[in-house]
Design an enzyme around this catalytic site. Sequence first.
Site, PDB file in Angstrom:
ATOM      1  N   GLY A 227       0.729  -1.165   0.140  1.00 27.27           N
ATOM      2  CA  GLY A 227      -0.067  -0.062  -0.054  1.00 27.27           C
ATOM      3  C   GLY A 227       0.823   1.249  -0.003  1.00 27.27           C
ATOM      4  N   GLU A 228       0.634   2.082   0.892  1.00 26.73           N
ATOM      5  CA  GLU A 228       1.206   3.327   1.198  1.00 26.73           C
ATOM      6  C   GLU A 228       1.859   3.442   2.273  1.00 26.73           C
ATOM      7  OE1 GLU A 228       3.467   6.243   0.380  1.00 26.73           O
ATOM      8  OE2 GLU A 228       2.112   6.796   1.870  1.00 26.73           O
ATOM      9  N   SER A 229       3.032   3.171   2.591  1.00 23.49           N
ATOM     10  CA  SER A 229       3.758   3.240   3.976  1.00 23.49           C
ATOM     11  C   SER A 229       3.522   4.350   4.957  1.00 23.49           C
ATOM     12  CB  SER A 229       5.135   2.734   3.890  1.00 23.49           C
ATOM     13  OG  SER A 229       5.977   3.825   3.189  1.00 23.49           O
TER      14      SER A 229
ATOM     15  N   CYS B 119       5.894  -5.510   0.572  1.00 23.88           N
ATOM     16  CA  CYS B 119       6.135  -4.246  -0.039  1.00 23.88           C
ATOM     17  C   CYS B 119       5.942  -3.108   0.734  1.00 23.88           C
ATOM     18  CB  CYS B 119       5.099  -4.026  -1.280  1.00 23.88           C
ATOM     19  SG  CYS B 119       5.531  -2.639  -2.617  1.00 23.88           S
TER      20      CYS B 119
ATOM     21  N   ARG C  16      12.588   3.102  -1.190  1.00 25.46           N
ATOM     22  CA  ARG C  16      11.262   2.902  -1.698  1.00 25.46           C
ATOM     23  C   ARG C  16      11.314   3.143  -3.196  1.00 25.46           C
ATOM     24  NH1 ARG C  16       6.968   6.517   1.405  1.00 25.46           N
ATOM     25  NH2 ARG C  16       6.407   6.672  -0.789  1.00 25.46           N
TER      26      ARG C  16
ATOM     27  N   ILE D 261       5.740  -4.427  -7.865  1.00 23.09           N
ATOM     28  CA  ILE D 261       4.863  -3.500  -7.981  1.00 23.09           C
ATOM     29  C   ILE D 261       5.580  -2.021  -7.157  1.00 23.09           C
ATOM     30  CG2 ILE D 261       2.555  -2.277  -8.141  1.00 23.09           C
ATOM     31  CD1 ILE D 261       1.431  -5.129  -8.107  1.00 23.09           C
ATOM     32  N   ARG D 262       6.010  -1.265  -7.773  1.00 22.02           N
ATOM     33  CA  ARG D 262       6.714  -0.026  -6.992  1.00 22.02           C
ATOM     34  C   ARG D 262       7.308  -0.556  -5.749  1.00 22.02           C
ATOM     35  NH1 ARG D 262       2.400   3.570  -5.269  1.00 22.02           N
ATOM     36  NH2 ARG D 262       4.164   4.766  -4.626  1.00 22.02           N
TER      37      ARG D 262
ATOM     38  N   HIS E  73       4.798  -9.089  -3.976  1.00 21.67           N
ATOM     39  CA  HIS E  73       3.615  -9.434  -3.825  1.00 21.67           C
ATOM     40  C   HIS E  73       3.049 -10.682  -3.596  1.00 21.67           C
ATOM     41  CE1 HIS E  73       2.182  -5.203  -3.084  1.00 21.67           C
ATOM     42  NE2 HIS E  73       2.919  -4.853  -4.045  1.00 21.67           N
TER      43      HIS E  73
ATOM     44  N   GLU F 227       0.702 -12.245  -2.359  1.00 16.89           N
ATOM     45  CA  GLU F 227      -0.799 -12.448  -2.197  1.00 16.89           C
ATOM     46  C   GLU F 227      -1.527 -12.293  -3.444  1.00 16.89           C
ATOM     47  OE1 GLU F 227       0.214  -7.886  -2.195  1.00 16.89           O
ATOM     48  OE2 GLU F 227       1.058  -9.848  -1.500  1.00 16.89           O
TER      49      GLU F 227
END
Length: 187
Positions: free
Chosen positions: A46-48, A78, A105, A133-134, A169, A171
């Site tokens: 997500g966005e840490s 991630c 990051r 992913i990123r 990821h 999942e």
Amino acid sequence: MKIGVSGIQGDFREHKVMLERLGVEVLVVRKPEELDEVEGLVIPGGESTTMIRIMKMVNLYEKLKEKILSGFPVFGTCAGMILLSKEVVNFKQDSLGVIDIKVERNAYGRQVDSFETDVEIKGFDKSYRAIFIRAPKVVDYGNDVEVLSIYEDAPILLRQKKVLVASFHPELTEDTRVHEYFLSMVK
């Protein structure tokens, strides 16, 4: 066994589905007291910085850190890896600092640069399809950290005591082996 998945922000639903496929009871954790109801926790991508900000707002941050330092099993993917790391080298932000790694990051590029690749994971009998992913990159790690997988000379799956982190990821695949590995840490 009951495992928590942090539902603060990010792709927690996918982890929940993966764990349920493995026959595990799952609780989406959004409040500090819910940590007492589970035997381990997954922190999704997500966005840490958003995750940290919300965790602090709902008083989850400190309780989670205390529990992890006391041996509570946790798995971060991630952004979850970033959140658990000792230091983020290319962006000033808080982290829980519970695994002795330094991360960069978005080191593998922007969203458009996302990719999949086969990697070898210690203890797995065949390769694993990893989705980036990123993704963060581990740029340094301590002597007590076990590297379980490497991609292009950088560790992508690491463990220190009861803390497991992945740049990728798991999942988002159909392959349950990384989640099974985490569950073996909880037992």
